[in-house]
Design a protein around this motif. Sequence first.
Motif, PDB file in Angstrom:
ATOM      1  N   TYR A 190       1.156  -1.136  -0.477  1.00 31.99           N
ATOM      2  CA  TYR A 190       0.386  -0.023  -0.080  1.00 31.99           C
ATOM      3  C   TYR A 190       0.824   1.034  -0.028  1.00 31.99           C
ATOM      4  O   TYR A 190       0.553   2.412  -0.788  1.00 31.99           O
ATOM      5  CB  TYR A 190      -1.266   0.075   1.187  1.00 31.99           C
ATOM      6  CG  TYR A 190      -1.688  -1.062   1.240  1.00 31.99           C
ATOM      7  CD1 TYR A 190      -2.365  -1.614  -0.013  1.00 31.99           C
ATOM      8  CD2 TYR A 190      -1.917  -1.877   2.348  1.00 31.99           C
ATOM      9  CE1 TYR A 190      -3.326  -2.198   0.372  1.00 31.99           C
ATOM     10  CE2 TYR A 190      -3.527  -2.421   2.428  1.00 31.99           C
ATOM     11  CZ  TYR A 190      -3.444  -2.642   1.638  1.00 31.99           C
ATOM     12  OH  TYR A 190      -4.943  -4.124   1.738  1.00 31.99           O
ATOM     13  N   ASN A 191       2.358   1.134   0.938  1.00 31.59           N
ATOM     14  CA  ASN A 191       2.549   2.403   0.709  1.00 31.59           C
ATOM     15  C   ASN A 191       3.293   2.481  -0.566  1.00 31.59           C
ATOM     16  O   ASN A 191       3.367   3.874  -1.124  1.00 31.59           O
ATOM     17  CB  ASN A 191       3.931   2.259   1.766  1.00 31.59           C
ATOM     18  CG  ASN A 191       3.609   1.907   3.454  1.00 31.59           C
ATOM     19  OD1 ASN A 191       4.508   1.425   4.372  1.00 31.59           O
ATOM     20  ND2 ASN A 191       2.042   2.729   3.652  1.00 31.59           N
ATOM     21  N   ARG A 192       3.778   1.936  -1.157  1.00 27.72           N
ATOM     22  CA  ARG A 192       4.711   1.895  -2.674  1.00 27.72           C
ATOM     23  C   ARG A 192       3.469   2.291  -2.993  1.00 27.72           C
ATOM     24  O   ARG A 192       3.558   3.004  -4.403  1.00 27.72           O
ATOM     25  CB  ARG A 192       5.628   0.780  -3.015  1.00 27.72           C
ATOM     26  CG  ARG A 192       6.215   0.766  -1.688  1.00 27.72           C
ATOM     27  CD  ARG A 192       7.320  -0.917  -1.887  1.00 27.72           C
ATOM     28  NE  ARG A 192       8.543  -1.108  -1.325  1.00 27.72           N
ATOM     29  CZ  ARG A 192       8.225  -0.960   0.434  1.00 27.72           C
ATOM     30  NH1 ARG A 192       7.298  -0.919   0.918  1.00 27.72           N
ATOM     31  NH2 ARG A 192       9.542  -0.892   0.757  1.00 27.72           N
ATOM     32  N   TYR A 193       2.477   1.516  -3.589  1.00 24.14           N
ATOM     33  CA  TYR A 193       1.455   2.224  -4.471  1.00 24.14           C
ATOM     34  C   TYR A 193       1.211   4.009  -3.867  1.00 24.14           C
ATOM     35  O   TYR A 193       0.680   4.410  -5.774  1.00 24.14           O
ATOM     36  CB  TYR A 193       0.259   1.218  -4.139  1.00 24.14           C
ATOM     37  CG  TYR A 193      -0.890   1.209  -4.659  1.00 24.14           C
ATOM     38  CD1 TYR A 193      -1.267   1.594  -6.129  1.00 24.14           C
ATOM     39  CD2 TYR A 193      -2.641   1.258  -4.035  1.00 24.14           C
ATOM     40  CE1 TYR A 193      -1.912   1.652  -6.354  1.00 24.14           C
ATOM     41  CE2 TYR A 193      -3.491   1.288  -4.931  1.00 24.14           C
ATOM     42  CZ  TYR A 193      -4.016   1.651  -6.279  1.00 24.14           C
ATOM     43  OH  TYR A 193      -4.353   1.757  -7.761  1.00 24.14           O
ATOM     44  N   VAL A 194       0.324   4.157  -2.996  1.00 16.78           N
ATOM     45  CA  VAL A 194       0.529   5.617  -2.744  1.00 16.78           C
ATOM     46  C   VAL A 194       1.852   6.846  -3.233  1.00 16.78           C
ATOM     47  O   VAL A 194       1.508   7.364  -3.449  1.00 16.78           O
ATOM     48  CB  VAL A 194       0.208   5.688  -1.395  1.00 16.78           C
ATOM     49  CG1 VAL A 194       0.294   7.409  -1.187  1.00 16.78           C
ATOM     50  CG2 VAL A 194      -1.254   4.852  -0.866  1.00 16.78           C
ATOM     51  N   ASP A 195       2.731   6.131  -2.754  1.00 14.15           N
ATOM     52  CA  ASP A 195       3.917   6.993  -3.477  1.00 14.15           C
ATOM     53  C   ASP A 195       4.345   6.345  -4.403  1.00 14.15           C
ATOM     54  O   ASP A 195       5.100   7.728  -4.983  1.00 14.15           O
ATOM     55  CB  ASP A 195       4.915   6.791  -2.116  1.00 14.15           C
ATOM     56  CG  ASP A 195       4.788   6.599  -0.696  1.00 14.15           C
ATOM     57  OD1 ASP A 195       3.985   8.121  -0.757  1.00 14.15           O
ATOM     58  OD2 ASP A 195       5.257   6.611  -0.083  1.00 14.15           O
ATOM     59  N   GLY A 196       4.190   5.545  -5.053  1.00 14.50           N
ATOM     60  CA  GLY A 196       4.477   5.323  -6.763  1.00 14.50           C
ATOM     61  C   GLY A 196       4.475   6.376  -7.537  1.00 14.50           C
ATOM     62  O   GLY A 196       4.759   6.839  -8.881  1.00 14.50           O
ATOM     63  N   LEU A 197       2.929   6.344  -7.466  1.00 11.84           N
ATOM     64  CA  LEU A 197       1.767   7.304  -7.507  1.00 11.84           C
ATOM     65  C   LEU A 197       1.492   8.485  -7.866  1.00 11.84           C
ATOM     66  O   LEU A 197       1.118   9.637  -7.571  1.00 11.84           O
ATOM     67  CB  LEU A 197       0.618   7.060  -8.170  1.00 11.84           C
ATOM     68  CG  LEU A 197       0.676   5.546  -8.941  1.00 11.84           C
ATOM     69  CD1 LEU A 197      -0.421   4.623  -8.509  1.00 11.84           C
ATOM     70  CD2 LEU A 197       0.375   6.052 -11.002  1.00 11.84           C
ATOM     71  N   ALA A 198       2.436   9.180  -6.884  1.00 11.52           N
ATOM     72  CA  ALA A 198       3.238  10.681  -5.836  1.00 11.52           C
ATOM     73  C   ALA A 198       1.577  11.571  -5.113  1.00 11.52           C
ATOM     74  O   ALA A 198       1.035  11.950  -5.644  1.00 11.52           O
ATOM     75  CB  ALA A 198       3.559  11.362  -6.698  1.00 11.52           C
TER      76      ALA A 198
END
Length: 230
Positions: A190-198
Amino acid sequence: MTNSVTYPERPDATASATPENKNVKAHLNWPQRLPAVPLGERRTSEPHIPLDSNEPGIRALFRYRPETAHPLILLSEVLLCGESTMTRGERELIAAYVSARNKCRFCFYTHAAFAAVRAPEGMTLVEQVCEDLDTAPVSERLRALLHIAGTVQEDARQVTSEQVEAAKAAGATDVEVHDTVLIAAAFCMYNRYVDGLATFTPDDPAVYMARAQMSDGYIAVNGTAELLAS
């Protein structure tokens, strides 16, 4: 479903005073501030793709791609709100702890809020866990589970049988160990999903506070899954 919280517009406006923000339950000991946990520099860029939503973080992504949102929300519902010998607050604290270690502002602020409103110590407990887990005022069982979660976040291959046995010796069940590992792994995603799309992360603590108090779970089933919290 109509959203119950008015979200701030990008990039830095604050949330308007909604009835939910005004009717905060005083006994929850919620500090009117964001948690004091180092998360690195704040990103100010626009999302990498147009999301057509002013909702923050993963909520905008769920609106953008409901086909993938549905199983992700169901997973959160089972892990954090489903039947368990771990309390909702304990599970939310694990999610917040992993998100803080990943420096994911939106997920950390969100799940720190969910954990804080369920602890007599409020946000102070979340901050103590993130600052120094070994001295934080939590049970030895929860401390051992949080250590496992932290190892999963860093390198899941480094989880040891000694860590698992320590958790079990402190009272953790096999299912609690399983769910701790899965919560930690899921929140890394979830963290990478949120931050990966800024995605957009509000700075107004009232946004997270209101959401944490309003929602009993992550979905409501009325023929279709509706997002209540993220």
